[in-house]
Design an enzyme around this catalytic site. Sequence first.
Site, short mmCIF file in Angstrom:
data_model
loop_
_atom_site.label_atom_id
_atom_site.label_comp_id
_atom_site.label_asym_id
_atom_site.label_seq_id
_atom_site.Cartn_x
_atom_site.Cartn_y
_atom_site.Cartn_z
N HIS A 61 0.82 -1.21 0.00
CA HIS A 61 0.00 0.00 0.00
C HIS A 61 0.85 1.27 0.00
CE1 HIS A 61 -3.72 -2.26 0.68
NE2 HIS A 61 -3.01 -3.00 1.52
N GLU A 129 -7.99 -4.51 -2.59
CA GLU A 129 -8.22 -5.20 -1.33
C GLU A 129 -9.57 -4.72 -0.80
OE1 GLU A 129 -5.87 -6.54 2.71
OE2 GLU A 129 -5.09 -4.87 1.55
N HIS A 194 -9.63 -11.24 4.77
CA HIS A 194 -10.56 -10.47 5.59
C HIS A 194 -11.90 -11.21 5.67
CE1 HIS A 194 -8.13 -6.75 6.02
NE2 HIS A 194 -7.63 -7.15 4.86
N GLY A 247 8.01 -11.01 11.46
CA GLY A 247 8.16 -11.42 12.85
C GLY A 247 7.08 -10.87 13.75
N ASP A 272 2.78 -6.01 2.45
CA ASP A 272 1.59 -5.30 2.93
C ASP A 272 2.01 -3.96 3.53
OD1 ASP A 272 -1.08 -4.80 3.42
OD2 ASP A 272 -1.20 -6.04 5.22
#
EC number: 3.5.1.25
Length: 385
Positions: A61, A129, A194, A247, A272
């Site tokens: 994004h 998205e 989602h 992580g 992302d």
Amino acid sequence: MKRTIFTGGAVFTGGELRSTEVLAADGRIAAIGAGLDRAGCEVVQLGGNILSPGFIDVHTHGGAGVDINAASYEELCALSCFFAGQGVTGFLASILTDTEEATERAIGNVCRLMEEPAPGAKCLGIHLEGPFLCLKYKGAMPPELLREGDASLFRRYQRKAGGRVRYMTVAPEVPGVLDMLAELRGECVMAIGHSDADYETAREAIRRGVCSCTHTFNVMSLFHQHRPAVMGAVLESDVYCEAICDGRHLHPGTVRMLLKCKGWDKVVAITDSMQAAGLPDGEYMLGVNPVTVTDGDAKITGTDIRAGSTLTLAQAVKKIAAFTGEGIERILPLLTANPAKLIGEYHRRGDIAVGKDADFTVLSPELDVLETYSAGERVYSAAKE
């Protein structure tokens, strides 16, 4: 016609590192082999470093202060250059759920970047998205803008994009989405995300054409022995799985488990990333949401909800190596061949092979990004930073 020979390093080609040379001519890979004819060629000495296919990020994004939803053409050009500095030669511009007006504006600016590319990473298309996502697992999506399945809305966006929407994330349990999947099959690569879908609904979505899972394990119904849910369907099937290997979104053990379950050929490393990637902690935006970044962790301001990441693929390649203990030959396809195959680009990129675009990332043995080449032209050099 410009001709460049890359020599003196280890070339990752056909799934293995080889001591060989690569000739790039007119933006494509023209030859691979030892002792290539240097007549009329510029010679790039790799100095014992690794020549990899360029990294591909199918889910980002933004970064370097740029939010794709709100970015101007000029800002997208700057973002393209930032990505090149992270070893990325191709990316999908991910537009999260927004108003129709804002979505169409973002589509228009991304299309201009594709028509008038910047001297950095290539934009390969658009990832939508949403807005066909579920309320329970909305994550950073504005709840008032979520929609039921609507093939006509997707097609309006696709017309605005001139066919450049390559990838879309949907929640199949949302009313109308399963019918939309059947209607749109073949028009776009579909991913499940989602989503609070049960196992049977997720399996039906896969039967109707879903072939990827968006940021796997994050903001979706998880596996239970009596209710396998989205994760059970995804792990059981042959769909690709995106993975944010920072992580935070996934524990290192979860990354290893995902690779063990899916196989190394079905996992796609993504970032992302949002506006704050490459920048210090502070206050930022992700679409319509204010975001606070603390210790590199991006969350919607005033909440504990993660809002994308600050990860880059240059960081991800090192983290995957640390998480798995595996060598670079095992790791590189997660950032190159696998994303290229997912979005139908493997005929052009994702491997160093004759006829493909001369998109390269030069890595040190320690996996630092040293240089990036797009269509045979150097678009980033760490030595010049």
